[in-house]
Design an enzyme around this catalytic site. Structure first.
Site, PDB file in Angstrom:
ATOM      1  N   SER A  40       0.783  -1.238   0.000  1.00 50.22           N
ATOM      2  CA  SER A  40       0.000   0.000   0.000  1.00 50.22           C
ATOM      3  C   SER A  40       0.820   1.296   0.000  1.00 50.22           C
ATOM      4  O   SER A  40       0.236   2.374   0.026  1.00 50.22           O
ATOM      5  CB  SER A  40      -0.928   0.003   1.221  1.00 50.22           C
ATOM      6  OG  SER A  40      -0.178   0.168   2.407  1.00 50.22           O
ATOM      7  N   THR A  51      -9.050   2.359  -3.796  1.00 50.18           N
ATOM      8  CA  THR A  51      -8.558   3.677  -3.380  1.00 50.18           C
ATOM      9  C   THR A  51      -8.918   4.759  -4.394  1.00 50.18           C
ATOM     10  O   THR A  51      -9.060   4.483  -5.596  1.00 50.18           O
ATOM     11  CB  THR A  51      -7.018   3.602  -3.218  1.00 50.18           C
ATOM     12  OG1 THR A  51      -6.479   4.916  -3.184  1.00 50.18           O
ATOM     13  CG2 THR A  51      -6.349   2.872  -4.381  1.00 50.18           C
ATOM     14  N   ASP A  52      -8.982   6.010  -3.917  1.00 51.47           N
ATOM     15  CA  ASP A  52      -9.210   7.143  -4.826  1.00 51.47           C
ATOM     16  C   ASP A  52      -8.027   7.339  -5.785  1.00 51.47           C
ATOM     17  O   ASP A  52      -8.161   7.990  -6.821  1.00 51.47           O
ATOM     18  CB  ASP A  52      -9.469   8.440  -4.035  1.00 51.47           C
ATOM     19  CG  ASP A  52      -8.335   8.849  -3.097  1.00 51.47           C
ATOM     20  OD1 ASP A  52      -7.361   8.089  -2.952  1.00 51.47           O
ATOM     21  OD2 ASP A  52      -8.439   9.944  -2.503  1.00 51.47           O
ATOM     22  N   GLU A  53      -6.882   6.737  -5.437  1.00 50.74           N
ATOM     23  CA  GLU A  53      -5.687   6.971  -6.269  1.00 50.74           C
ATOM     24  C   GLU A  53      -5.819   6.362  -7.667  1.00 50.74           C
ATOM     25  O   GLU A  53      -5.066   6.711  -8.570  1.00 50.74           O
ATOM     26  CB  GLU A  53      -4.436   6.444  -5.554  1.00 50.74           C
ATOM     27  CG  GLU A  53      -4.211   7.174  -4.241  1.00 50.74           C
ATOM     28  CD  GLU A  53      -2.833   6.951  -3.644  1.00 50.74           C
ATOM     29  OE1 GLU A  53      -1.870   6.761  -4.389  1.00 50.74           O
ATOM     30  OE2 GLU A  53      -2.744   6.983  -2.401  1.00 50.74           O
ATOM     31  N   TYR A  89       1.757   1.667  -7.549  1.00 52.68           N
ATOM     32  CA  TYR A  89       0.733   1.263  -6.562  1.00 52.68           C
ATOM     33  C   TYR A  89      -0.669   1.475  -7.122  1.00 52.68           C
ATOM     34  O   TYR A  89      -1.482   0.547  -7.169  1.00 52.68           O
ATOM     35  CB  TYR A  89       0.902   2.070  -5.261  1.00 52.68           C
ATOM     36  CG  TYR A  89      -0.327   2.047  -4.370  1.00 52.68           C
ATOM     37  CD1 TYR A  89      -0.740   0.867  -3.765  1.00 52.68           C
ATOM     38  CD2 TYR A  89      -1.080   3.207  -4.147  1.00 52.68           C
ATOM     39  CE1 TYR A  89      -1.890   0.841  -2.954  1.00 52.68           C
ATOM     40  CE2 TYR A  89      -2.214   3.188  -3.345  1.00 52.68           C
ATOM     41  CZ  TYR A  89      -2.614   2.004  -2.752  1.00 52.68           C
ATOM     42  OH  TYR A  89      -3.747   1.983  -1.966  1.00 52.68           O
ATOM     43  N   LYS A  93      -3.722  -1.202  -8.211  1.00 46.41           N
ATOM     44  CA  LYS A  93      -5.064  -1.187  -7.622  1.00 46.41           C
ATOM     45  C   LYS A  93      -6.133  -1.027  -8.719  1.00 46.41           C
ATOM     46  O   LYS A  93      -7.188  -1.643  -8.659  1.00 46.41           O
ATOM     47  CB  LYS A  93      -5.195  -0.044  -6.605  1.00 46.41           C
ATOM     48  CG  LYS A  93      -4.343  -0.194  -5.364  1.00 46.41           C
ATOM     49  CD  LYS A  93      -4.709  -1.376  -4.492  1.00 46.41           C
ATOM     50  CE  LYS A  93      -6.034  -1.218  -3.790  1.00 46.41           C
ATOM     51  NZ  LYS A  93      -6.312  -2.380  -2.895  1.00 46.41           N
ATOM     52  N   TYR A 100       7.287  16.685   1.386  1.00 51.47           N
ATOM     53  CA  TYR A 100       7.651  16.648  -0.032  1.00 51.47           C
ATOM     54  C   TYR A 100       7.356  17.980  -0.727  1.00 51.47           C
ATOM     55  O   TYR A 100       6.281  18.576  -0.515  1.00 51.47           O
ATOM     56  CB  TYR A 100       6.844  15.577  -0.762  1.00 51.47           C
ATOM     57  CG  TYR A 100       7.368  14.164  -0.611  1.00 51.47           C
ATOM     58  CD1 TYR A 100       8.720  13.866  -0.738  1.00 51.47           C
ATOM     59  CD2 TYR A 100       6.485  13.101  -0.385  1.00 51.47           C
ATOM     60  CE1 TYR A 100       9.185  12.570  -0.635  1.00 51.47           C
ATOM     61  CE2 TYR A 100       6.937  11.796  -0.285  1.00 51.47           C
ATOM     62  CZ  TYR A 100       8.289  11.539  -0.407  1.00 51.47           C
ATOM     63  OH  TYR A 100       8.739  10.255  -0.312  1.00 51.47           O
TER      64      TYR A 100
HETATM   65  N1  LIG Z   1      -4.339   3.692   3.867  1.00 49.54           N
HETATM   66  C1  LIG Z   1      -5.169   4.425   3.116  1.00 49.54           C
HETATM   67  O1  LIG Z   1      -5.242   5.647   3.263  1.00 49.54           O
HETATM   68  C2  LIG Z   1      -6.033   3.756   2.084  1.00 49.54           C
HETATM   69  C3  LIG Z   1      -7.016   4.518   1.447  1.00 49.54           C
HETATM   70  C4  LIG Z   1      -7.867   3.885   0.524  1.00 49.54           C
HETATM   71  C5  LIG Z   1      -7.713   2.544   0.275  1.00 49.54           C
HETATM   72  N2  LIG Z   1      -6.746   1.823   0.881  1.00 49.54           N
HETATM   73  C6  LIG Z   1      -6.666   0.372   0.588  1.00 49.54           C
HETATM   74  O2  LIG Z   1      -7.056  -0.300   1.784  1.00 49.54           O
HETATM   75  C7  LIG Z   1      -6.357  -1.542   1.912  1.00 49.54           C
HETATM   76  C8  LIG Z   1      -5.663  -1.591   3.249  1.00 49.54           C
HETATM   77  O3  LIG Z   1      -4.752  -0.496   3.338  1.00 49.54           O
HETATM   78  P1  LIG Z   1      -3.857  -0.274   4.643  1.00 49.54           P
HETATM   79  O4  LIG Z   1      -3.503   1.161   4.671  1.00 49.54           O
HETATM   80  O5  LIG Z   1      -4.526  -0.889   5.804  1.00 49.54           O
HETATM   81  O6  LIG Z   1      -2.580  -1.121   4.235  1.00 49.54           O
HETATM   82  P2  LIG Z   1      -1.448  -1.743   5.161  1.00 49.54           P
HETATM   83  O7  LIG Z   1      -0.207  -1.722   4.335  1.00 49.54           O
HETATM   84  O8  LIG Z   1      -1.442  -1.102   6.504  1.00 49.54           O
HETATM   85  O9  LIG Z   1      -1.923  -3.256   5.383  1.00 49.54           O
HETATM   86  C9  LIG Z   1      -1.873  -4.220   4.375  1.00 49.54           C
HETATM   87  C10 LIG Z   1      -1.955  -5.587   5.038  1.00 49.54           C
HETATM   88  O10 LIG Z   1      -1.951  -6.567   3.996  1.00 49.54           O
HETATM   89  C11 LIG Z   1      -1.054  -7.597   4.344  1.00 49.54           C
HETATM   90  N3  LIG Z   1      -0.549  -8.202   3.100  1.00 49.54           N
HETATM   91  C12 LIG Z   1       0.284  -7.647   2.184  1.00 49.54           C
HETATM   92  N4  LIG Z   1       0.527  -8.531   1.199  1.00 49.54           N
HETATM   93  C13 LIG Z   1      -0.191  -9.648   1.497  1.00 49.54           C
HETATM   94  C14 LIG Z   1      -0.373 -10.902   0.839  1.00 49.54           C
HETATM   95  N5  LIG Z   1       0.237 -11.165  -0.313  1.00 49.54           N
HETATM   96  N6  LIG Z   1      -1.185 -11.820   1.411  1.00 49.54           N
HETATM   97  C15 LIG Z   1      -1.810 -11.551   2.593  1.00 49.54           C
HETATM   98  N7  LIG Z   1      -1.664 -10.394   3.257  1.00 49.54           N
HETATM   99  C16 LIG Z   1      -0.873  -9.444   2.704  1.00 49.54           C
HETATM  100  C17 LIG Z   1       0.068  -6.903   5.134  1.00 49.54           C
HETATM  101  O11 LIG Z   1       0.775  -7.823   5.937  1.00 49.54           O
HETATM  102  C18 LIG Z   1      -0.752  -5.901   5.946  1.00 49.54           C
HETATM  103  O12 LIG Z   1      -1.200  -6.472   7.143  1.00 49.54           O
HETATM  104  C19 LIG Z   1      -5.403  -1.594   0.724  1.00 49.54           C
HETATM  105  O13 LIG Z   1      -5.979  -2.408  -0.265  1.00 49.54           O
HETATM  106  C20 LIG Z   1      -5.293  -0.162   0.253  1.00 49.54           C
HETATM  107  O14 LIG Z   1      -5.058  -0.108  -1.128  1.00 49.54           O
HETATM  108  C21 LIG Z   1      -5.901   2.391   1.790  1.00 49.54           C
END
Ligand SMILES: NC(=O)c1ccc[n+]([C@@H]2O[C@H](COP(=O)([O-])OP(=O)(O)OC[C@H]3O[C@@H](n4cnc5c(N)ncnc54)[C@H](O)[C@@H]3O)[C@@H](O)[C@H]2O)c1
Length: 339
Positions: free
Chosen positions: A85, A125-127, A153, A157, A210
């Site tokens: 992520s 994600t919005d990205e 990234y 997605k 940044y």
């Molecule tokens: N953080 C944000 O602001 C945000 C915003 C919108 C959407 N998202 C989406 O939400 C989701 C969660 O984001 P986050 O910020 O909690 O991410 P994060 O990086 O904190 O957590 C990701 C989790 O996925 C696990 N993981 C990674 N690869 C894996 C695999 N191959 N098999 C099993 N587990 C795996 C990691 O161990 C981790 O626990 C993502 O799909 C991200 O794209 C995040």
């Protein structure tokens, strides 16, 4: 009902599990997580002993193991949070992003087809929409906005989203997608902007921003995102995308200045560093669809959310110290599925 939640040892998946396991004691939750650097078993330790929760250390790309799990557990719902992520890491090493975010999603979709489910939900994600100009505040992303990803990234997605929609169209798999703006809140890995800045301010260290700090993000408190996913999974329509955002647009510089003010630290701690390549200028979501169709409404604005986040960080220094020192990676020594 039985739920598979992938990536539940991460930031948003962890918050989601905390909420759901307690809100719906009659439902069963199985979490699989590969425990990459971003996965932290300490995040879900508070729910580890709940009767309706089970953790399995597994990679979503491992087709054989995933199929076996589906065969045994017979899931009703699958919610896919698992992902690489971090945009900066995707710029340094895109390959793992393609593997986990696209191929891992495909394994889960195939398992859903093979074993049958009521709903597969993709957390996106919005990205995927790319960015908006800084001087056109009237423009927002809606669900019809074309995909225009900027980083490896966001491209991975976007590819996963297209795959999910293709499985709906081709195989009639019941799917939904949520696309959310930037989240913040408890259990946020301190490589991301808000927890990093809180931590540095606490230690009176320089706060690196940044470029000129004018890039704008639309911030949503993580609990509001979790509520949105709960609603979409239970009440959303098959094949639909729902944008999630709370109209909390802030420049990175404003976010950092707010943190410094609330923590009573001087702005002289701010330093500007070389910009990220391809840095998106502005994200801004139009959440009209989820509001009108599902009745979702965020409970936090940025002021209440950021205060609560700073407070959480101050009260959970042990969790943060374990992440910073790498101690959290010793999970195997401390965690046994039988204790
Ligand atoms: N953080 C944000 O602001 C945000 C915003 C919108 C959407 N998202 C989406 O939400 C989701 C969660 O984001 P986050 O910020 O909690 O991410 P994060 O990086 O904190 O957590 C990701 C989790 O996925 C696990 N993981 C990674 N690869 C894996 C695999 N191959 N098999 C099993 N587990 C795996 C990691 O161990 C981790 O626990 C993502 O799909 C991200 O794209 C995040």
């Amino acid at each position: 009902m039985k739920f598979l939640v992938t990536g539940g040892a991460g930031f948003i998946g962890g918050n989601f599990l905390h909420m759901m396991v307690r809100k719906y004691p009659e439902d069963q939750y199985v979490c699989i997580d590969a425990l990459t650097y971003a996965g932290n078993i300490e995040t879900i330790e508070p729910i580890m002993k709940e009767k309706n929760f089970k953790f399995i250390h597994e990679n979503i790309c491992n087709r054989e193991a995933v199929y076996q799990l589906f065969e045994i557990e017979k899931f009703d719902y699958v919610i896919n949070f698992a992902a690489e992520s971090h945009v900066d890491r995707s710029i340094d090493n895109p390959e793992i992003f393609l593997k986990t975010n696209i191929l891992g999603t495909q394994v889960l979709l195939d398992a859903c087809r093979k074993y049958g489910i009521k709903r597969y939900h993709q957390v996106s994600t919005d990205e995927v929409y790319g960015d908006l100009p800084l001087n056109r505040l009237d423009l927002l992303f809606n669900e019809e906005t074309p995909l225009h990803a900027s980083s490896p990234y966001s491209a991975s997605k976007a590819a996963a989203d297209l795959l999910v929609l293709a499985y709906y169209r081709t195989y009639k798999l019941p799917v939904t997608i949520s696309r959310c703006s930037n989240n913040y809140g408890p259990y946020h890995f301190p490589e991301k902007l808000i927890p990093l800045m809180i931590q540095r301010a606490l230690k009176n260290e320089q706060l690196p921003i940044y470029g000129n700090g004018q890039n704008v993000r639309d911030w949503l408190y993580v609990a509001d995102h979790c509520d949105a996913i709960d609603l979409i999974v239970r009440k959303g329509r098959d094949g639909e995308i729902y944008n999630v955002g709370g109209h909390n647009e802030k420049s990175n510089l404003d976010v950092v200045k707010t943190i410094l003010k609330l923590m009573k630290k001087p702005e002289s701690l701010i330093s500007f560093v070389k910009d990220r390549p391809g840095h998106d200028l502005r994200y801004a979501m139009d959440p009209t669809k989820i509001k009108t169709e599902l009745g979702w409404k965020p409970k936090y604005d940025f002021d209440s959310g950021i205060k609560s986040t700073i407070q959480w960080n101050l009260e959970h220094q042990e969790w943060i110290n374990h992440v910073e020192s790498g101690e959290y990676r010793n999970w195997m020594k401390r965690y046994s599925p039988n204790n």
